[in-house]
Design a protein around this motif. Structure first.
Motif, PDB file in Angstrom:
ATOM      1  N   CYS A 152      38.253  36.153  38.379  1.00  0.00           N
ATOM      2  CA  CYS A 152      37.794  36.045  39.848  1.00  0.00           C
ATOM      3  C   CYS A 152      36.585  35.597  39.646  1.00  0.00           C
ATOM      4  CB  CYS A 152      38.042  37.474  40.515  1.00  0.00           C
ATOM      5  SG  CYS A 152      37.573  37.296  42.113  1.00  0.00           S
ATOM      6  N   VAL A 153      36.181  34.368  40.024  1.00  0.00           N
ATOM      7  CA  VAL A 153      34.731  33.883  40.204  1.00  0.00           C
ATOM      8  C   VAL A 153      34.248  34.017  41.427  1.00  0.00           C
ATOM      9  CG1 VAL A 153      33.271  32.006  39.881  1.00  0.00           C
ATOM     10  CG2 VAL A 153      35.389  32.105  38.382  1.00  0.00           C
ATOM     11  N   VAL A 154      33.108  34.661  41.444  1.00  0.00           N
ATOM     12  CA  VAL A 154      32.342  34.847  42.863  1.00  0.00           C
ATOM     13  C   VAL A 154      31.263  34.101  43.069  1.00  0.00           C
ATOM     14  CG1 VAL A 154      31.313  36.529  44.404  1.00  0.00           C
ATOM     15  CG2 VAL A 154      33.005  37.420  42.823  1.00  0.00           C
ATOM     16  N   SER A 155      31.139  33.413  44.290  1.00  0.00           N
ATOM     17  CA  SER A 155      29.943  32.543  44.706  1.00  0.00           C
ATOM     18  C   SER A 155      29.599  32.926  46.116  1.00  0.00           C
ATOM     19  CB  SER A 155      30.379  30.961  44.623  1.00  0.00           C
ATOM     20  OG  SER A 155      31.444  30.802  45.659  1.00  0.00           O
ATOM     21  N   GLY A 156      28.176  32.625  46.239  1.00  0.00           N
ATOM     22  CA  GLY A 156      27.596  32.818  47.480  1.00  0.00           C
ATOM     23  C   GLY A 156      26.642  34.318  47.479  1.00  0.00           C
ATOM     24  N   SER A 212      29.310  35.257  36.703  1.00  0.00           N
ATOM     25  CA  SER A 212      29.769  35.912  38.160  1.00  0.00           C
ATOM     26  C   SER A 212      31.167  35.968  38.166  1.00  0.00           C
ATOM     27  CB  SER A 212      29.188  34.698  39.212  1.00  0.00           C
ATOM     28  OG  SER A 212      27.956  34.845  39.367  1.00  0.00           O
ATOM     29  N   THR A 213      31.753  36.512  37.319  1.00  0.00           N
ATOM     30  CA  THR A 213      33.363  36.641  37.001  1.00  0.00           C
ATOM     31  C   THR A 213      33.795  38.060  36.782  1.00  0.00           C
ATOM     32  OG1 THR A 213      33.276  34.389  36.248  1.00  0.00           O
ATOM     33  CG2 THR A 213      35.216  35.902  35.879  1.00  0.00           C
ATOM     34  N   VAL A 214      34.691  38.562  37.323  1.00  0.00           N
ATOM     35  CA  VAL A 214      35.414  39.573  37.043  1.00  0.00           C
ATOM     36  C   VAL A 214      36.831  39.405  36.674  1.00  0.00           C
ATOM     37  CG1 VAL A 214      36.366  40.301  39.473  1.00  0.00           C
ATOM     38  CG2 VAL A 214      35.920  42.164  37.841  1.00  0.00           C
ATOM     39  N   TYR A 215      37.298  40.270  35.511  1.00  0.00           N
ATOM     40  CA  TYR A 215      38.473  39.952  34.672  1.00  0.00           C
ATOM     41  C   TYR A 215      39.428  41.137  34.937  1.00  0.00           C
ATOM     42  CZ  TYR A 215      35.395  36.407  32.362  1.00  0.00           C
ATOM     43  OH  TYR A 215      34.712  35.478  32.457  1.00  0.00           O
ATOM     44  N   LEU A 216      40.790  41.007  34.759  1.00  0.00           N
ATOM     45  CA  LEU A 216      41.520  42.187  34.707  1.00  0.00           C
ATOM     46  C   LEU A 216      42.563  41.464  33.627  1.00  0.00           C
ATOM     47  CD1 LEU A 216      42.581  44.749  35.931  1.00  0.00           C
ATOM     48  CD2 LEU A 216      44.360  43.405  37.214  1.00  0.00           C
ATOM     49  N   GLN A 217      42.284  42.263  32.461  1.00  0.00           N
ATOM     50  CA  GLN A 217      43.229  42.418  31.447  1.00  0.00           C
ATOM     51  C   GLN A 217      44.526  43.079  31.500  1.00  0.00           C
ATOM     52  OE1 GLN A 217      42.990  39.829  28.365  1.00  0.00           O
ATOM     53  NE2 GLN A 217      45.233  40.807  28.403  1.00  0.00           N
ATOM     54  N   MET A 218      45.676  42.473  31.614  1.00  0.00           N
ATOM     55  CA  MET A 218      46.898  43.112  31.681  1.00  0.00           C
ATOM     56  C   MET A 218      47.707  43.141  30.447  1.00  0.00           C
ATOM     57  SD  MET A 218      47.677  42.054  35.604  1.00  0.00           S
ATOM     58  CE  MET A 218      48.071  40.448  35.155  1.00  0.00           C
ATOM     59  N   GLY A 238      35.292  42.209  46.450  1.00  0.00           N
ATOM     60  CA  GLY A 238      33.816  42.472  46.428  1.00  0.00           C
ATOM     61  C   GLY A 238      33.383  43.749  47.253  1.00  0.00           C
ATOM     62  N   ARG A 239      32.421  44.511  46.981  1.00  0.00           N
ATOM     63  CA  ARG A 239      32.284  45.436  47.602  1.00  0.00           C
ATOM     64  C   ARG A 239      31.178  45.072  48.708  1.00  0.00           C
ATOM     65  NH1 ARG A 239      28.092  50.134  47.328  1.00  0.00           N
ATOM     66  NH2 ARG A 239      29.041  52.008  48.282  1.00  0.00           N
TER      67      ARG A 239
END
Length: 129
Positions: free
Chosen positions: A21-25, A76-82, A97-98
């Motif tokens: 998940c890439v976050v911008s802004g 700026s990325t969060v990952y979820l390894q499943m 995002g909080r």
């Protein structure tokens, strides 16, 4: 603020997938992040969360020891390894995002979706048995 999730797909039971998940802004490194999922006919549920510093992680009991959340502030990325995926993991997965930075704002746990003011569009994960 935009959150762009990717990495979903079709996988056999026992297999693995990694969501991104890439976050911008906004300044990504200041905000805790979470992953939630929603299966057909069910309410959205918490999956995992990571603190703004990356030092603390939280997991739903159903995914503990199988999923790993991580973040790369430089990207700026969060990952979820499943891993060890099960048919019951089939759902649309959303990154979130909080709303408040750091430790400020609500005292609710990061598993509470009311903590999050920004959501990605979702990515479908389908696990075939």
């Amino acid at each position: 603020v935009q959150l762009q999730a990717s990495g979903g797909g079709l996988v056999q039971a026992g297999g693995s997938l990694k969501l991104s998940c890439v976050v911008s802004g906004r300044t990504f490194s200041r905000y805790a992040m979470g992953w939630f999922r929603q299966a057909p006919g069910k309410e959205r549920e918490f999956v995992a969360a990571i603190s703004w510093s990356g030092g603390t992680t939280y997991y739903a009991d159903s995914v503990k020891d199988r999923f790993t959340i991580s973040r790369d502030n430089a990207k700026s990325t969060v990952y979820l390894q499943m891993s060890s995926l099960k048919s019951e993991d089939t759902a649309v997965y959303y990154c979130a995002g909080r709303s408040s930075p750091g430790s400020s704002g609500s005292s609710r746990p990061l598993s509470d979706e009311r903590q999050y003011g920004y959501w990605g569009q979702g990515t479908q994960v389908t696990v075939s048995s």
